[in-house]
Structure formats: C-alpha cells, structure tokens
Design a protein around this motif. Structure first.
Motif, PDB file in Angstrom:
ATOM      1  N   SER A 101      67.552  54.721  -7.843  1.00 25.53           N
ATOM      2  CA  SER A 101      66.366  54.301  -7.103  1.00 25.53           C
ATOM      3  C   SER A 101      65.851  55.354  -6.129  1.00 25.53           C
ATOM      4  O   SER A 101      64.776  55.189  -5.564  1.00 25.53           O
ATOM      5  N   ASP A 102      66.614  56.419  -5.948  1.00 24.13           N
ATOM      6  CA  ASP A 102      66.246  57.434  -4.967  1.00 24.13           C
ATOM      7  C   ASP A 102      66.869  58.758  -5.397  1.00 24.13           C
ATOM      8  O   ASP A 102      67.907  58.779  -6.054  1.00 24.13           O
ATOM      9  N   ASN A 103      66.261  59.861  -5.033  1.00 27.60           N
ATOM     10  CA  ASN A 103      66.783  61.181  -5.406  1.00 27.60           C
ATOM     11  C   ASN A 103      67.157  61.210  -6.882  1.00 27.60           C
ATOM     12  O   ASN A 103      68.304  61.476  -7.256  1.00 27.60           O
ATOM     13  N   PHE A 104      66.178  60.918  -7.735  1.00 30.86           N
ATOM     14  CA  PHE A 104      66.419  60.825  -9.170  1.00 30.86           C
ATOM     15  C   PHE A 104      67.067  62.093  -9.725  1.00 30.86           C
ATOM     16  O   PHE A 104      66.688  63.200  -9.357  1.00 30.86           O
ATOM     17  N   PRO A 105      68.035  61.923 -10.626  1.00 26.99           N
ATOM     18  CA  PRO A 105      68.596  63.103 -11.294  1.00 26.99           C
ATOM     19  C   PRO A 105      67.592  63.654 -12.310  1.00 26.99           C
ATOM     20  O   PRO A 105      66.645  62.956 -12.704  1.00 26.99           O
ATOM     21  N   ALA A 106      67.812  64.873 -12.725  1.00 23.56           N
ATOM     22  CA  ALA A 106      67.042  65.396 -13.855  1.00 23.56           C
ATOM     23  C   ALA A 106      67.387  64.523 -15.058  1.00 23.56           C
ATOM     24  O   ALA A 106      68.465  63.923 -15.118  1.00 23.56           O
ATOM     25  N   ARG A 107      66.458  64.429 -16.023  1.00 21.57           N
ATOM     26  CA  ARG A 107      66.712  63.532 -17.150  1.00 21.57           C
ATOM     27  C   ARG A 107      65.978  64.003 -18.389  1.00 21.57           C
ATOM     28  O   ARG A 107      64.897  64.555 -18.326  1.00 21.57           O
ATOM     29  N   THR A 108      66.608  63.744 -19.514  1.00 26.85           N
ATOM     30  CA  THR A 108      65.996  63.922 -20.815  1.00 26.85           C
ATOM     31  C   THR A 108      66.114  62.597 -21.545  1.00 26.85           C
ATOM     32  O   THR A 108      67.117  61.901 -21.414  1.00 26.85           O
ATOM     33  N   CYS A 109      65.083  62.239 -22.304  1.00 28.66           N
ATOM     34  CA  CYS A 109      65.120  61.002 -23.077  1.00 28.66           C
ATOM     35  C   CYS A 109      64.678  61.321 -24.498  1.00 28.66           C
ATOM     36  O   CYS A 109      63.643  61.953 -24.703  1.00 28.66           O
ATOM     37  N   TYR A 110      65.476  60.897 -25.457  1.00 32.47           N
ATOM     38  CA  TYR A 110      65.193  61.133 -26.867  1.00 32.47           C
ATOM     39  C   TYR A 110      65.173  59.819 -27.629  1.00 32.47           C
ATOM     40  O   TYR A 110      65.938  58.900 -27.325  1.00 32.47           O
ATOM     41  N   ALA A 111      64.373  59.780 -28.664  1.00 31.85           N
ATOM     42  CA  ALA A 111      64.496  58.719 -29.663  1.00 31.85           C
ATOM     43  C   ALA A 111      65.394  59.280 -30.759  1.00 31.85           C
ATOM     44  O   ALA A 111      65.255  60.430 -31.164  1.00 31.85           O
ATOM     45  N   VAL A 112      66.329  58.472 -31.206  1.00 33.95           N
ATOM     46  CA  VAL A 112      67.277  58.898 -32.231  1.00 33.95           C
ATOM     47  C   VAL A 112      67.239  57.918 -33.396  1.00 33.95           C
ATOM     48  O   VAL A 112      66.772  56.787 -33.259  1.00 33.95           O
ATOM     49  N   ALA A 113      67.747  58.346 -34.527  1.00 34.02           N
ATOM     50  CA  ALA A 113      67.715  57.501 -35.721  1.00 34.02           C
ATOM     51  C   ALA A 113      68.636  56.293 -35.595  1.00 34.02           C
ATOM     52  O   ALA A 113      68.288  55.189 -36.004  1.00 34.02           O
ATOM     53  N   LYS A 114      69.812  56.496 -34.999  1.00 31.43           N
ATOM     54  CA  LYS A 114      70.779  55.406 -34.916  1.00 31.43           C
ATOM     55  C   LYS A 114      71.811  55.724 -33.847  1.00 31.43           C
ATOM     56  O   LYS A 114      72.193  56.877 -33.670  1.00 31.43           O
ATOM     57  N   LEU A 115      72.275  54.681 -33.155  1.00 29.47           N
ATOM     58  CA  LEU A 115      73.318  54.821 -32.145  1.00 29.47           C
ATOM     59  C   LEU A 115      74.547  54.030 -32.566  1.00 29.47           C
ATOM     60  O   LEU A 115      74.447  53.117 -33.403  1.00 29.47           O
ATOM     61  N   PRO A 116      75.718  54.323 -31.987  1.00 27.65           N
ATOM     62  CA  PRO A 116      76.932  53.593 -32.351  1.00 27.65           C
ATOM     63  C   PRO A 116      76.760  52.078 -32.227  1.00 27.65           C
ATOM     64  O   PRO A 116      76.124  51.592 -31.286  1.00 27.65           O
ATOM     65  N   LEU A 117      77.307  51.358 -33.176  1.00 29.82           N
ATOM     66  CA  LEU A 117      77.278  49.898 -33.227  1.00 29.82           C
ATOM     67  C   LEU A 117      75.861  49.324 -33.290  1.00 29.82           C
ATOM     68  O   LEU A 117      75.658  48.146 -33.040  1.00 29.82           O
TER      69      LEU A 117
END
Length: 136
Positions: A101-117
């Motif tokens: 909620s404060d002092n946000f970390p750096a971030r990357t967001c990706y769409a992927v084909a599939k995740l575990p489970l």
C-alpha cells in the motif's frame, strides 16, 4: 575476499514446494522468494474464488515466507506477477494494493499460458534483510 552466506528458507507457514525448489533463498542480505500461488496451506489445492481469492492467499503466503526469511513486505524491492488471464489484471492489482500500500516495489507483470495447478496468479519477490531506511 569475504564469504557470502547462502541460506535455504523453509517455513511451515507456507505450502510445501510442488517441485524441486526452495521456498526462498537468502544470499547475503537479499531474499529471493520462489513464486507462490493461492493454494491451501496443507494440500496442493487452489483456494476457491478465482483470481482475487488466489491473489489474497498468495500474498498471505508471501508475507509468511518473507517473515520466515527475516524480512517483510515493507522490504520487498521487486515482484513479478504472472497471470493466466490479463483480464484479471485490475482485480489482482486491487488485491495487491491491500498488501503493498506504500513505497511500492518495482514490478513486472506477465500473462502466461499456464500456471501450476491451473492457478490464476503466481507472485515471486526479491526483498532485503536488515534495517532499512526508506527515502523518497
């Protein structure tokens, strides 16, 4: 040259790994957290409720993992968010902002084909250990 400490982190407050990896590794004063998904603590089963509920649970696991490594959410410097469907981007962000909620970390967001489970979201983080002074 001085030696750098490398410590494997494992906590019972997070689900056991689903494959051959460590929950986290501390190298010197940096914590590298493996990706966490929104599964129940004691069984590899996704929490009900879709992307929002899975994000909340994944962030709960991440918080517990960081604590087990001697760090915390406030010491995260980078996250990577993996989404099975970019249509969940806004909902995941809304849940993410409940924890970061404060002092946000750096971030990357990706769409992927599939995740575990068949998870909707997976979150990994890099954090630091020790006293931190935040400067803006």
């Amino acid at each position: 040259m001085s030696k750098i400490i490398r410590k494997i982190v494992s906590t019972a407050k997070c689900p056991k790994p689903l494959a051959p990896y460590s929950q986290a590794v501390v190298a010197d004063r940096t914590v590298y957290c493996s990706g966490v998904i929104g599964i129940e603590l004691n069984e590899p089963k996704l929490v009900p409720g879709g992307a929002v509920a899975q994000t909340a649970k994944a962030l709960e696991h991440l918080t517990n993992l960081l604590h087990g490594a001697g760090s915390g959410i406030d010491k995260v410097v980078k996250t990577t968010v993996l989404l099975a469907d970019m249509n969940n981007y806004t909902a995941v962000n809304d849940e993410y902002k409940q924890v970061f909620s404060d002092n946000f970390p750096a971030r990357t967001c990706y769409a992927v084909a599939k995740l575990p489970l068949g998870a909707a979201v997976e979150i990994e983080a890099v954090a630091i250990v020790g006293d931190v002074t935040h400067v803006n």
